[in-house]
Design an enzyme around this catalytic site. Structure first.
Site, PDB file in Angstrom:
ATOM      1  N   HIS A 298     -13.942   1.444  -2.521  1.00  0.00           N
ATOM      2  CA  HIS A 298     -12.720   0.409  -2.250  1.00  0.00           C
ATOM      3  C   HIS A 298     -12.788  -0.643  -1.289  1.00  0.00           C
ATOM      4  O   HIS A 298     -12.474  -1.646  -1.601  1.00  0.00           O
ATOM      5  CB  HIS A 298     -11.535   1.445  -1.814  1.00  0.00           C
ATOM      6  CG  HIS A 298     -10.141   0.969  -1.422  1.00  0.00           C
ATOM      7  ND1 HIS A 298      -9.346   0.415  -2.474  1.00  0.00           N
ATOM      8  CD2 HIS A 298      -9.425   1.019  -0.447  1.00  0.00           C
ATOM      9  CE1 HIS A 298      -8.441   0.021  -1.845  1.00  0.00           C
ATOM     10  NE2 HIS A 298      -8.329   0.349  -0.830  1.00  0.00           N
ATOM     11  N   LYS A 327     -15.096  -6.443  -3.123  1.00  0.00           N
ATOM     12  CA  LYS A 327     -14.039  -7.296  -2.224  1.00  0.00           C
ATOM     13  C   LYS A 327     -14.481  -8.400  -1.735  1.00  0.00           C
ATOM     14  O   LYS A 327     -13.718  -9.556  -1.350  1.00  0.00           O
ATOM     15  CB  LYS A 327     -13.141  -6.339  -1.735  1.00  0.00           C
ATOM     16  CG  LYS A 327     -12.325  -5.577  -2.473  1.00  0.00           C
ATOM     17  CD  LYS A 327     -11.411  -4.594  -1.489  1.00  0.00           C
ATOM     18  CE  LYS A 327     -10.414  -3.793  -2.523  1.00  0.00           C
ATOM     19  NZ  LYS A 327     -10.987  -2.845  -3.252  1.00  0.00           N
ATOM     20  N   HIS A 332      -9.132  -8.585  -1.527  1.00  0.00           N
ATOM     21  CA  HIS A 332      -8.506  -7.637  -2.058  1.00  0.00           C
ATOM     22  C   HIS A 332      -7.388  -8.005  -2.760  1.00  0.00           C
ATOM     23  O   HIS A 332      -6.416  -8.412  -2.402  1.00  0.00           O
ATOM     24  CB  HIS A 332      -8.083  -6.787  -0.840  1.00  0.00           C
ATOM     25  CG  HIS A 332      -7.479  -5.371  -0.849  1.00  0.00           C
ATOM     26  ND1 HIS A 332      -7.183  -4.914  -2.289  1.00  0.00           N
ATOM     27  CD2 HIS A 332      -7.160  -4.211  -0.170  1.00  0.00           C
ATOM     28  CE1 HIS A 332      -6.842  -3.695  -2.174  1.00  0.00           C
ATOM     29  NE2 HIS A 332      -6.703  -3.345  -0.788  1.00  0.00           N
ATOM     30  N   PHE A 394      -2.158   2.383   0.656  1.00  0.00           N
ATOM     31  CA  PHE A 394      -1.307   2.746   1.902  1.00  0.00           C
ATOM     32  C   PHE A 394      -0.852   4.109   1.564  1.00  0.00           C
ATOM     33  O   PHE A 394      -0.274   4.383   0.405  1.00  0.00           O
ATOM     34  CB  PHE A 394      -0.165   1.571   2.438  1.00  0.00           C
ATOM     35  CG  PHE A 394      -0.806   0.562   3.133  1.00  0.00           C
ATOM     36  CD1 PHE A 394      -2.086   0.681   3.361  1.00  0.00           C
ATOM     37  CD2 PHE A 394       0.240  -0.478   3.464  1.00  0.00           C
ATOM     38  CE1 PHE A 394      -2.470  -0.642   4.251  1.00  0.00           C
ATOM     39  CE2 PHE A 394      -0.400  -1.474   3.992  1.00  0.00           C
ATOM     40  CZ  PHE A 394      -1.623  -1.650   4.792  1.00  0.00           C
TER      41      PHE A 394
END
Length: 409
Positions: A298, A327, A332, A394
């Protein structure tokens, strides 16, 4: 009587396409990943006045939607249209409709911003009474479902359609939704993926959280200062895998999801939710950790996220499995990140390349001291057979995907 659990099938990733700040279409993504090129640039988006770098896609504002779909016009849907026009993807969808019928092709897409920029622009045009312009169409633009509604109308599809908006895991979780829909017999094919586009709310929002970097983001690097926001669109057609897939076919073997709800925006410091998602993906795929040849992390380039993911990956995979975050090349892309990086994983499997962590010069010693990862600083030619792609959002909405070549089965 209790319901019998679904037997979740292996799915084949057929036609795919992706557009990001690296360029439009698969070839542009592949060449940039091979060459370690970043598409990030100093932010000059709209009226934004922030000292940060972004992954803005050129030419989005020049895209024209089909006239009969003009009510859907917004940056997010224009970006979707730009991506759909690449890699003969439109023709592939039409072929899928011919095989299965329009009512048997589902649409499952992810986004976080949708067309919120259109609302931002509309508020600048309010009249003296505060009324929004009559040309503003909330349902077809800002509304989160707008993306799926546009794509569904674009192809005349009649099957189930839904949008997942779970922050940065949105367009990874769509693979799980599609897998379950196919297993339940609701559809035979799914158009999955995600689209997120730049807007002021996102840029100023992440700035208020003190998460934006004033330099191009450098995931997992000791000198990282935060994230760079990007935009992207990625689409994939999913169908049940044949009993004997071609050697170079790419299959979805496992989807792992978790929701740790540790904090509104920060992950558990030990990455417990991330680890749970990875373990669930491996379990569904019937694989052990040492059978994964590459991990697309991620890797947001924020200190807490990289530290937590590093701990989780280190605990499961140890110091040998190659891994990196892409990324640093794209920024992102939020709700589109899971779909975009699933396509990057597909490219790694099809074309024999392990992407490097663009921008990073050395693995952060604070991570290496607790999780000595095999973090790739440069792209490496290789022949991975099974890869894992992580997307964590999140609130602890986590998703991991296991993809594999047909000859790995």
């Amino acid at each position: 009587m209790p319901l019998s659990p679904l037997t979740l099938p292996h799915l084949q990733l057929g036609a795919a396409t992706a557009t990001s700040c690296l360029g439009a279409g698969l070839d542009a993504q592949l060449q940039a990943l091979r060459n370690g090129r970043s598409g990030l640039s100093p932010c000059s988006f709209d009226t934004v006045d922030l000292p940060t770098w972004v992954g803005e896609i050129a030419g989005v504002d020049d895209v024209r939607l089909p006239p009969e779909l003009a009510a859907f016009d917004c940056r997010n849907n224009r970006l979707a249209e730009l991506a759909l026009q690449q890699d003969d993807f439109i023709q592939a969808v039409q072929a899928a409709i011919s095989r299965h019928g329009a009512q048997r092709v589902g649409v499952v897409l992810g986004t976080s911003t949708s067309g919120i920029l259109q609302t931002e622009l509309a508020y600048r045009e309010r009249d003296a009474s505060g009324a929004l312009p009559v040309s503003y169409h909330y349902a077809q633009t800002h509304n989160t479902f707008s993306l799926a509604a546009y794509v569904r109308a674009r192809f005349g599809l009649l099957g189930p359609a839904m949008v997942v908006s779970s922050a940065c895991s949105s367009s990874a979780k769509v693979f799980g939704n599609a897998q379950r829909m196919i297993a339940a017999g609701l559809i035979d094919c799914a158009l999955v993926g995600g689209v997120d586009s730049l807007c002021l709310t996102t840029l100023y929002g992440f700035n208020s959280l003190e998460l934006l970097s004033t330099q191009p983001c450098r995931p997992f690097d000791a000198q990282r200062h935060g994230l760079s926001i990007g935009e992207a669109a990625a689409f994939v057609l999913l169908e049940a895998a044949p009993a004997r897939p071609a050697d170079d076919a790419v299959l979805l073997l496992g989807v792992g999801e978790s929701s740790d709800a540790y904090h509104m925006s920060s992950p558990h410091p030990d990455g417990l939710g991330a680890r749970s998602a990875m373990q669930a993906a491996l379990a569904q795929a019937g694989l052990q950790a040492d059978e994964i040849d590459y991990i697309n992390l991620h890797g947001t380039a924020t200190p807490s996220n990289d530290n937590a993911e590093g701990r989780a990956v280190g605990a499961l995979f140890g110091p040998t499995t190659p891994c990196s975050s892409t990324k640093g090349a794209t920024g992102h892309t939020l709700g589109a990140a899971g779909g975009l990086e699933a396509v990057f994983s597909l490219l790694a499997l099809r074309h024999g390349v392990l992407p490097g962590g663009v921008g990073a010069t050395a693995l952060d010693p604070a991570i290496a001291s607790v999780a000595p990862l095999n973090y790739l600083l440069e792209a490496r030619p290789s022949a991975p057979r099974r890869v894992l792609s992580n997307s964590f959002g999140f609130g602890g909405t986590n998703c991991s995907l296991v993809l594999a070549r047909g000859d790995a089965q």
